[in-house]
Design an enzyme around this catalytic site. Structure first.
Site, PDB file in Angstrom:
ATOM      1  N   HIS A   1      -4.014  -1.605  -4.529  1.00 29.80           N
ATOM      2  CA  HIS A   1      -3.060  -2.690  -4.758  1.00 29.80           C
ATOM      3  C   HIS A   1      -3.173  -3.062  -6.229  1.00 29.80           C
ATOM      4  O   HIS A   1      -4.209  -3.505  -6.691  1.00 29.80           O
ATOM      5  CB  HIS A   1      -3.378  -3.905  -3.880  1.00 29.80           C
ATOM      6  CG  HIS A   1      -3.159  -3.663  -2.414  1.00 29.80           C
ATOM      7  ND1 HIS A   1      -3.657  -4.474  -1.442  1.00 29.80           N
ATOM      8  CD2 HIS A   1      -2.479  -2.694  -1.767  1.00 29.80           C
ATOM      9  CE1 HIS A   1      -3.299  -4.033  -0.243  1.00 29.80           C
ATOM     10  NE2 HIS A   1      -2.581  -2.947  -0.420  1.00 29.80           N
TER      11      HIS A   1
ATOM     12  N   SER B   1       0.928  -7.552   6.513  1.00 29.20           N
ATOM     13  CA  SER B   1       1.650  -8.301   5.467  1.00 29.20           C
ATOM     14  C   SER B   1       3.075  -8.559   5.924  1.00 29.20           C
ATOM     15  O   SER B   1       3.374  -8.534   7.116  1.00 29.20           O
ATOM     16  CB  SER B   1       1.640  -7.511   4.155  1.00 29.20           C
ATOM     17  OG  SER B   1       2.415  -6.326   4.290  1.00 29.20           O
TER      18      SER B   1
ATOM     19  N   SER C   1       0.834  -1.202   0.000  1.00 31.81           N
ATOM     20  CA  SER C   1       0.000   0.000   0.000  1.00 31.81           C
ATOM     21  C   SER C   1       0.866   1.247   0.000  1.00 31.81           C
ATOM     22  O   SER C   1       1.789   1.369   0.806  1.00 31.81           O
ATOM     23  CB  SER C   1      -0.885   0.040   1.251  1.00 31.81           C
ATOM     24  OG  SER C   1      -1.686  -1.099   1.317  1.00 31.81           O
TER      25      SER C   1
ATOM     26  N   ARG D   1       0.222  -8.519  -4.279  1.00 34.21           N
ATOM     27  CA  ARG D   1       0.403  -9.262  -3.043  1.00 34.21           C
ATOM     28  C   ARG D   1      -0.914  -9.924  -2.643  1.00 34.21           C
ATOM     29  O   ARG D   1      -1.977  -9.334  -2.797  1.00 34.21           O
ATOM     30  CB  ARG D   1       0.849  -8.253  -1.997  1.00 34.21           C
ATOM     31  CG  ARG D   1       0.819  -8.707  -0.570  1.00 34.21           C
ATOM     32  CD  ARG D   1       1.379  -7.626   0.348  1.00 34.21           C
ATOM     33  NE  ARG D   1       2.809  -7.806   0.575  1.00 34.21           N
ATOM     34  CZ  ARG D   1       3.636  -6.821   0.904  1.00 34.21           C
ATOM     35  NH1 ARG D   1       3.200  -5.586   1.015  1.00 34.21           N
ATOM     36  NH2 ARG D   1       4.909  -7.088   1.118  1.00 34.21           N
ATOM     37  N   THR D   2      -0.837 -11.134  -2.125  1.00 38.85           N
ATOM     38  CA  THR D   2      -2.000 -11.755  -1.478  1.00 38.85           C
ATOM     39  C   THR D   2      -1.801 -11.657   0.031  1.00 38.85           C
ATOM     40  O   THR D   2      -0.760 -12.060   0.557  1.00 38.85           O
ATOM     41  CB  THR D   2      -2.158 -13.230  -1.890  1.00 38.85           C
ATOM     42  OG1 THR D   2      -2.417 -13.283  -3.300  1.00 38.85           O
ATOM     43  CG2 THR D   2      -3.310 -13.889  -1.144  1.00 38.85           C
ATOM     44  N   HIS D   3      -2.785 -11.088   0.704  1.00 40.51           N
ATOM     45  CA  HIS D   3      -2.716 -10.960   2.158  1.00 40.51           C
ATOM     46  C   HIS D   3      -3.308 -12.193   2.836  1.00 40.51           C
ATOM     47  O   HIS D   3      -4.206 -12.835   2.286  1.00 40.51           O
ATOM     48  CB  HIS D   3      -3.476  -9.706   2.625  1.00 40.51           C
ATOM     49  CG  HIS D   3      -2.853  -8.425   2.167  1.00 40.51           C
ATOM     50  ND1 HIS D   3      -3.069  -7.910   0.915  1.00 40.51           N
ATOM     51  CD2 HIS D   3      -2.013  -7.565   2.799  1.00 40.51           C
ATOM     52  CE1 HIS D   3      -2.377  -6.780   0.797  1.00 40.51           C
ATOM     53  NE2 HIS D   3      -1.729  -6.543   1.916  1.00 40.51           N
TER      54      HIS D   3
ATOM     55  N   ASN E   1      -0.203   6.057   8.346  1.00 39.05           N
ATOM     56  CA  ASN E   1      -1.114   6.576   9.380  1.00 39.05           C
ATOM     57  C   ASN E   1      -0.509   6.313  10.748  1.00 39.05           C
ATOM     58  O   ASN E   1       0.210   5.334  10.917  1.00 39.05           O
ATOM     59  CB  ASN E   1      -2.489   5.879   9.298  1.00 39.05           C
ATOM     60  CG  ASN E   1      -2.368   4.350   9.373  1.00 39.05           C
ATOM     61  OD1 ASN E   1      -2.164   3.686   8.356  1.00 39.05           O
ATOM     62  ND2 ASN E   1      -2.469   3.808  10.571  1.00 39.05           N
TER      63      ASN E   1
ATOM     64  N   GLU F   1      -6.188  -2.301  14.211  1.00 40.62           N
ATOM     65  CA  GLU F   1      -6.112  -2.659  15.632  1.00 40.62           C
ATOM     66  C   GLU F   1      -7.000  -1.761  16.488  1.00 40.62           C
ATOM     67  O   GLU F   1      -7.334  -0.642  16.105  1.00 40.62           O
ATOM     68  CB  GLU F   1      -4.665  -2.499  16.136  1.00 40.62           C
ATOM     69  CG  GLU F   1      -3.673  -3.437  15.516  1.00 40.62           C
ATOM     70  CD  GLU F   1      -3.373  -3.095  14.059  1.00 40.62           C
ATOM     71  OE1 GLU F   1      -3.348  -1.897  13.724  1.00 40.62           O
ATOM     72  OE2 GLU F   1      -3.188  -4.028  13.263  1.00 40.62           O
TER      73      GLU F   1
HETATM   74  I1  8IG Z   1      -1.645   1.147   5.346  1.00 37.19           I
HETATM   75  O1  8IG Z   1      -2.596   0.953  11.178  1.00 37.19           O
HETATM   76  C1  8IG Z   1      -1.958   0.292   7.065  1.00 37.19           C
HETATM   77  N1  8IG Z   1      -2.028  -1.021   7.159  1.00 37.19           N
HETATM   78  N2  8IG Z   1      -2.709  -3.611  10.943  1.00 37.19           N
HETATM   79  N3  8IG Z   1      -2.651  -1.306  11.059  1.00 37.19           N
HETATM   80  C2  8IG Z   1      -2.589  -2.440  10.336  1.00 37.19           C
HETATM   81  N4  8IG Z   1      -2.388  -2.449   9.033  1.00 37.19           N
HETATM   82  C3  8IG Z   1      -2.241  -1.270   8.435  1.00 37.19           C
HETATM   83  C4  8IG Z   1      -2.315  -0.062   9.112  1.00 37.19           C
HETATM   84  C5  8IG Z   1      -2.527  -0.081  10.515  1.00 37.19           C
HETATM   85  N5  8IG Z   1      -2.129   0.921   8.220  1.00 37.19           N
END
Ligand code: 8IG
Length: 275
Positions: free
Chosen positions: A71, A213, A39, A93-95, A236, A194
């Site tokens: 993606h 990932s 991302s 990518r595969t998550h 973020n 989270e």
């Molecule tokens: I972009 O704050 C991204 N991916 N787990 N937490 C998790 N995955 C994320 C976050 C995040 N920001």
């Protein structure tokens, strides 16, 4: 039909099939390095060099259409800078949260190894725990904590993960940008972000970055014999670090704002590794 839905299919044979298709479609016999774009990193491919071929990933065995906006869904062969070397850029990518299983998660790095790569750069967008890491901060991954409860390896496959995120490659990255901070990446399963309590737990455990990932792929990459560099883009502040709520739009905007800067950085690091 997803080849990973067949429990008796050999995931390493699917990776060999994928590599053969990539060589056929690109005309490139060996890709010396692979990059997995997460991302925020999707706009960086062109900065790496001349694009030789771009393939829709779902036309290559084991890869699927992108599940997430932002993606890409492409596999691109790039001639790196002024070198004669080729990079395979995997924006597909595969998550783990997509529920295609760990074999699908590991497929990109296994395919990279079958394409001849010795190195993989795993990139991601993630949440940051350090309040001084503003959106757009790039962090080298020094280690990980895998909270998925899963492994990409099956059976009694014991793989050493000391120095999984190669200190040699981190030194090379620091030659390109000495100011890059390092941090421990904590992989949660997702797809939800989270809670603030979970982010606090990640910090107590020694984590600095939270994401969905990279850790499982890094393990599979090490098992496949690849040297791993992990690079995170903080898109973020992790939940509870700032009072604002998290959104996927914010993630995409952070990637767009950082595109040229992280493209130049990624190109510099890739050339340094190949040189
Ligand atoms: I972009 O704050 C991204 N991916 N787990 N937490 C998790 N995955 C994320 C976050 C995040 N920001």
């Amino acid at each position: 039909m997803d080849p990973f839905a067949d429990p008796v299919a050999d995931p390493f044979e699917i990776a060999r099939d994928a590599a053969a298709e990539i060589a056929r479609r690109t005309g490139v016999e060996q890709h010396e390095i692979a990059l997995v774009l997460g991302s925020g990193w999707g706009g960086t491919t062109a900065a790496l060099g001349e694009i030789v071929a771009e393939i829709p990933a779902h036309e290559v065995p084991g890869f699927s259409k992108p599940a997430v906006h932002g993606h890409g869904g492409t596999l691109t062969s790039v001639r790196v800078g002024e070198t004669g070397a080729h990079a395979l850029v995997i924006a597909a990518r595969t998550h783990f949260y997509e529920d295609r299983g760990v074999r699908a998660v590991a497929h990109g790095v296994r395919t990279a190894a079958e394409c001849g790569a010795r190195t993989v750069i795993l990139t991601n967008g993630c949440g940051g725990l350090d309040p001084t890491w503003s959106t757009g901060t790039v962090v080298l991954i020094s280690d990980h904590i895998n909270l998925t409860g899963a492994s990409p390896l099956e059976g009694a496959t014991f793989v050493d993960l000391t120095d999984l995120y190669s200190s040699r490659l981190r030194e090379l990255a620091h030659e390109v940008d000495p100011s890059l901070p390092e941090g421990v990446y904590v992989q949660f399963r997702g797809p939800h972000y989270e809670t603030p309590a979970e982010v606090a737990m990640a910090g107590i455990m020694g984590g600095h970055l939270v994401g969905m990932s990279t850790s499982l792929e890094a393990i599979a990459a090490r098992h496949a014999g690849l040297e791993v560099l992990g690079i995170s883009l903080v898109t973020n502040p992790a939940a509870g670090i700032s009072p604002a709520a998290l959104s996927h739009e914010e993630v995409i905007a952070a990637g767009q704002a950082a595109r040229d800067r992280i493209g130049t950085l990624l190109a510099g690091i890739t050339e340094r590794i190949i040189a």
